[in-house]
Design a protein around this motif. Sequence first.
Motif, PDB file in Angstrom:
ATOM      1  N   ASN A  19       2.659   6.224 -17.248  1.00 24.06           N
ATOM      2  CA  ASN A  19       2.235   6.918 -16.043  1.00 24.06           C
ATOM      3  C   ASN A  19       1.053   7.812 -16.425  1.00 24.06           C
ATOM      4  O   ASN A  19       0.589   7.781 -17.571  1.00 24.06           O
ATOM      5  CB  ASN A  19       3.383   7.733 -15.423  1.00 24.06           C
ATOM      6  CG  ASN A  19       4.019   8.679 -16.425  1.00 24.06           C
ATOM      7  OD1 ASN A  19       3.347   9.307 -17.249  1.00 24.06           O
ATOM      8  ND2 ASN A  19       5.334   8.794 -16.372  1.00 24.06           N
ATOM      9  N   ILE A  20       0.562   8.583 -15.485  1.00 27.73           N
ATOM     10  CA  ILE A  20      -0.638   9.376 -15.765  1.00 27.73           C
ATOM     11  C   ILE A  20      -0.384  10.374 -16.887  1.00 27.73           C
ATOM     12  O   ILE A  20      -1.204  10.531 -17.805  1.00 27.73           O
ATOM     13  CB  ILE A  20      -1.115  10.091 -14.485  1.00 27.73           C
ATOM     14  CG1 ILE A  20      -1.638   9.063 -13.475  1.00 27.73           C
ATOM     15  CG2 ILE A  20      -2.213  11.103 -14.803  1.00 27.73           C
ATOM     16  CD1 ILE A  20      -2.055   9.650 -12.147  1.00 27.73           C
ATOM     17  N   GLU A  21       0.763  11.047 -16.866  1.00 22.31           N
ATOM     18  CA  GLU A  21       1.049  12.057 -17.882  1.00 22.31           C
ATOM     19  C   GLU A  21       1.168  11.438 -19.270  1.00 22.31           C
ATOM     20  O   GLU A  21       0.613  11.944 -20.242  1.00 22.31           O
ATOM     21  CB  GLU A  21       2.335  12.813 -17.524  1.00 22.31           C
ATOM     22  CG  GLU A  21       2.216  13.690 -16.293  1.00 22.31           C
ATOM     23  CD  GLU A  21       1.141  14.764 -16.452  1.00 22.31           C
ATOM     24  OE1 GLU A  21       0.988  15.304 -17.555  1.00 22.31           O
ATOM     25  OE2 GLU A  21       0.442  15.046 -15.457  1.00 22.31           O
ATOM     26  N   SER A  22       1.898  10.317 -19.374  1.00 19.60           N
ATOM     27  CA  SER A  22       2.052   9.688 -20.687  1.00 19.60           C
ATOM     28  C   SER A  22       0.741   9.067 -21.154  1.00 19.60           C
ATOM     29  O   SER A  22       0.433   9.067 -22.358  1.00 19.60           O
ATOM     30  CB  SER A  22       3.151   8.626 -20.646  1.00 19.60           C
ATOM     31  OG  SER A  22       2.822   7.575 -19.748  1.00 19.60           O
ATOM     32  N   ALA A  23      -0.053   8.537 -20.221  1.00 16.96           N
ATOM     33  CA  ALA A  23      -1.338   7.953 -20.603  1.00 16.96           C
ATOM     34  C   ALA A  23      -2.283   9.007 -21.170  1.00 16.96           C
ATOM     35  O   ALA A  23      -3.033   8.740 -22.119  1.00 16.96           O
ATOM     36  CB  ALA A  23      -1.979   7.262 -19.401  1.00 16.96           C
ATOM     37  N   LEU A  24      -2.261  10.209 -20.602  1.00 20.95           N
ATOM     38  CA  LEU A  24      -3.153  11.263 -21.081  1.00 20.95           C
ATOM     39  C   LEU A  24      -2.754  11.789 -22.458  1.00 20.95           C
ATOM     40  O   LEU A  24      -3.517  12.532 -23.071  1.00 20.95           O
ATOM     41  CB  LEU A  24      -3.194  12.418 -20.076  1.00 20.95           C
ATOM     42  CG  LEU A  24      -3.899  12.102 -18.749  1.00 20.95           C
ATOM     43  CD1 LEU A  24      -3.809  13.293 -17.802  1.00 20.95           C
ATOM     44  CD2 LEU A  24      -5.358  11.721 -18.986  1.00 20.95           C
ATOM     45  N   GLU A  25      -1.582  11.405 -22.953  1.00 22.75           N
ATOM     46  CA  GLU A  25      -1.201  11.773 -24.313  1.00 22.75           C
ATOM     47  C   GLU A  25      -1.875  10.876 -25.345  1.00 22.75           C
ATOM     48  O   GLU A  25      -1.843  11.179 -26.535  1.00 22.75           O
ATOM     49  CB  GLU A  25       0.316  11.698 -24.465  1.00 22.75           C
ATOM     50  CG  GLU A  25       1.061  12.755 -23.642  1.00 22.75           C
ATOM     51  CD  GLU A  25       2.563  12.662 -23.797  1.00 22.75           C
ATOM     52  OE1 GLU A  25       3.023  11.812 -24.585  1.00 22.75           O
ATOM     53  OE2 GLU A  25       3.278  13.440 -23.135  1.00 22.75           O
ATOM     54  N   VAL A  26      -2.473   9.785 -24.899  1.00 27.58           N
ATOM     55  CA  VAL A  26      -3.269   8.931 -25.793  1.00 27.58           C
ATOM     56  C   VAL A  26      -4.647   9.579 -25.920  1.00 27.58           C
ATOM     57  O   VAL A  26      -5.347   9.740 -24.907  1.00 27.58           O
ATOM     58  CB  VAL A  26      -3.387   7.501 -25.244  1.00 27.58           C
ATOM     59  CG1 VAL A  26      -4.256   6.647 -26.145  1.00 27.58           C
ATOM     60  CG2 VAL A  26      -2.002   6.888 -25.090  1.00 27.58           C
ATOM     61  N   PRO A  27      -5.074   9.960 -27.099  1.00 30.32           N
ATOM     62  CA  PRO A  27      -6.348  10.691 -27.228  1.00 30.32           C
ATOM     63  C   PRO A  27      -7.533   9.974 -26.600  1.00 30.32           C
ATOM     64  O   PRO A  27      -8.393  10.614 -25.986  1.00 30.32           O
ATOM     65  CB  PRO A  27      -6.515  10.830 -28.748  1.00 30.32           C
ATOM     66  CG  PRO A  27      -5.118  10.807 -29.286  1.00 30.32           C
ATOM     67  CD  PRO A  27      -4.370   9.860 -28.396  1.00 30.32           C
ATOM     68  N   ALA A  28      -7.610   8.651 -26.726  1.00 29.47           N
ATOM     69  CA  ALA A  28      -8.761   7.934 -26.174  1.00 29.47           C
ATOM     70  C   ALA A  28      -8.792   8.028 -24.650  1.00 29.47           C
ATOM     71  O   ALA A  28      -9.865   8.173 -24.053  1.00 29.47           O
ATOM     72  CB  ALA A  28      -8.724   6.467 -26.611  1.00 29.47           C
ATOM     73  N   VAL A  29      -7.633   7.956 -23.993  1.00 28.34           N
ATOM     74  CA  VAL A  29      -7.580   8.057 -22.535  1.00 28.34           C
ATOM     75  C   VAL A  29      -7.953   9.468 -22.093  1.00 28.34           C
ATOM     76  O   VAL A  29      -8.762   9.665 -21.167  1.00 28.34           O
ATOM     77  CB  VAL A  29      -6.183   7.676 -22.006  1.00 28.34           C
ATOM     78  CG1 VAL A  29      -6.103   7.863 -20.494  1.00 28.34           C
ATOM     79  CG2 VAL A  29      -5.838   6.244 -22.377  1.00 28.34           C
ATOM     80  N   PHE A  30      -7.371  10.465 -22.753  1.00 23.63           N
ATOM     81  CA  PHE A  30      -7.678  11.854 -22.402  1.00 23.63           C
ATOM     82  C   PHE A  30      -9.166  12.140 -22.595  1.00 23.63           C
ATOM     83  O   PHE A  30      -9.809  12.785 -21.754  1.00 23.63           O
ATOM     84  CB  PHE A  30      -6.831  12.792 -23.263  1.00 23.63           C
ATOM     85  CG  PHE A  30      -6.935  14.240 -22.868  1.00 23.63           C
ATOM     86  CD1 PHE A  30      -6.206  14.738 -21.816  1.00 23.63           C
ATOM     87  CD2 PHE A  30      -7.778  15.103 -23.546  1.00 23.63           C
ATOM     88  CE1 PHE A  30      -6.290  16.068 -21.443  1.00 23.63           C
ATOM     89  CE2 PHE A  30      -7.878  16.433 -23.192  1.00 23.63           C
ATOM     90  CZ  PHE A  30      -7.131  16.918 -22.132  1.00 23.63           C
ATOM     91  N   ASP A  31      -9.726  11.647 -23.699  1.00 23.43           N
ATOM     92  CA  ASP A  31     -11.143  11.867 -23.983  1.00 23.43           C
ATOM     93  C   ASP A  31     -12.006  11.197 -22.928  1.00 23.43           C
ATOM     94  O   ASP A  31     -12.989  11.778 -22.451  1.00 23.43           O
ATOM     95  CB  ASP A  31     -11.471  11.324 -25.377  1.00 23.43           C
ATOM     96  CG  ASP A  31     -12.874  11.718 -25.829  1.00 23.43           C
ATOM     97  OD1 ASP A  31     -13.425  12.686 -25.280  1.00 23.43           O
ATOM     98  OD2 ASP A  31     -13.415  11.063 -26.739  1.00 23.43           O
ATOM     99  N   ALA A  32     -11.669   9.963 -22.528  1.00 22.14           N
ATOM    100  CA  ALA A  32     -12.462   9.253 -21.526  1.00 22.14           C
ATOM    101  C   ALA A  32     -12.449   9.988 -20.194  1.00 22.14           C
ATOM    102  O   ALA A  32     -13.500  10.177 -19.561  1.00 22.14           O
ATOM    103  CB  ALA A  32     -11.932   7.830 -21.349  1.00 22.14           C
ATOM    104  N   VAL A  33     -11.274  10.417 -19.746  1.00 23.98           N
ATOM    105  CA  VAL A  33     -11.160  11.106 -18.453  1.00 23.98           C
ATOM    106  C   VAL A  33     -11.908  12.435 -18.484  1.00 23.98           C
ATOM    107  O   VAL A  33     -12.670  12.762 -17.562  1.00 23.98           O
ATOM    108  CB  VAL A  33      -9.679  11.313 -18.088  1.00 23.98           C
ATOM    109  CG1 VAL A  33      -9.553  12.202 -16.843  1.00 23.98           C
ATOM    110  CG2 VAL A  33      -8.995   9.974 -17.847  1.00 23.98           C
ATOM    111  N   MET A  34     -11.717  13.208 -19.550  1.00 24.94           N
ATOM    112  CA  MET A  34     -12.364  14.516 -19.612  1.00 24.94           C
ATOM    113  C   MET A  34     -13.868  14.381 -19.775  1.00 24.94           C
ATOM    114  O   MET A  34     -14.637  15.145 -19.176  1.00 24.94           O
ATOM    115  CB  MET A  34     -11.769  15.324 -20.761  1.00 24.94           C
ATOM    116  CG  MET A  34     -10.285  15.630 -20.604  1.00 24.94           C
ATOM    117  SD  MET A  34      -9.893  16.400 -19.007  1.00 24.94           S
ATOM    118  CE  MET A  34     -10.763  17.959 -19.156  1.00 24.94           C
TER     119      MET A  34
END
Length: 426
Positions: free
Chosen positions: A46-61
């Motif tokens: 889900n969105i919360e668990s996906a944002l725990e992946v550094p690459a996903v969090f980095d891409a979104v931010m």
Amino acid sequence: MGLWSRLVGREERSIENPTIASSASMEDWLGFFGVSAGQAQLPSVNIESALEVPAVFDAVMFLSRTMASLPLLPLKTINGETRPSGGDLEMLLNEAPNPEWSSFAWRQYSWQQTFTGGRALSWIERQGVRPVAIWPMDPGLTTIRRTGGRKYYNFDGREYPAADVIDVPFALKHDGLTAYSPIHKGRKAIGLAIAMNDFAGTFFAGGGIPPLALEGPLPQGIEAFKRAQSDINRAIEFAKKAGRQFFGMPPGHKLSPIGIDPDKGQMTEARLFQIQEIARLFGLPPAFLQDLSKGTFSNTEQQDLQLVKHLISHWAKAFEDELNLKLFGQRRRARCAKHNLDALMRGDFKSRIDALARGIQTGQLMPDEARAMEDRPPKPGGDRLYIQGATVPLEDAGKNMVGHNGGPPLDNTQEDPGNAGDQTQN
């Protein structure tokens, strides 16, 4: 009878003996080895668990901050000349859309919703037809319906017509109402990254020791087996804490690793590939997710250009068109909102100054306009266009040279009076 008992049978049974049938079904075997319906079960995403992946969090931010940092100004065209309109609308778009949010915070929040859940929504507060505030909406608490061919948005107990809602979807579905979420569409790639993170965490939390199997004569009875297992675990933990390289084993027994060695399984390469997969999901060049495994000086610079040409400019256009439609109406003629993509060069001082100098020298920018881009005050004579005179048509070369001491241009077609007399005498 428990699952393990059904898998291996009672003490007199052995799964190595083909003459003894196991009572476990195929579903039991698949479930025991983590396989169901013919495929492995990846962690739920889900969105919360996906944002725990550094690459996903980095891409979104990275994407949300980049889009939010671009100057966004309303423009108006008068007598064919386009210039900033200023006033309240500039304040709403580039400073503060309402008393509670800054422009950067509002736009960053909106882009975060687009690049996670797949949609950003904001409603426009008006006095008459004049916009006075823009308020972000929670897409997860908003329902969208179509009645009589027109869209309506229900949020916080109120209904808003589409003309009053700024709507930026990641990609619309066939119904034109719901949107695709990049997190949902990329859930398998993200789930694989989560699974590898979990495996690496478990592996190193256990001191880098993989699961082990005890081989040799096994004690009879479940309690005896548990005591033997506990003794071996204590021996391993004691050796780890004492820094010893080995520990004793009962005669005729040995420990064998179960599973695959992370190095042989190319876990490092696989995790690097997942970064590239996530970069593809958002359309980002890998260098912007800190993946320089294949980066060189030249291709990293090209990725910088690719970012602006093939990603940032697309999203900027989508946001501009939505703002122009909702703020100014379908048949606007003289007003529009536009991003200034030149702001992406703010960190490159040399390239920025060279570009401004080039614009002044070629008559495209007045010096005061270039100074305003650098937040510097105007200067006398800065409100005129200049151009270098070194490049002239070949047939005019030497005709318009400026005379000495700032005198008027010399015309080579006229004879010099001083030389005229000499020519007569000759």
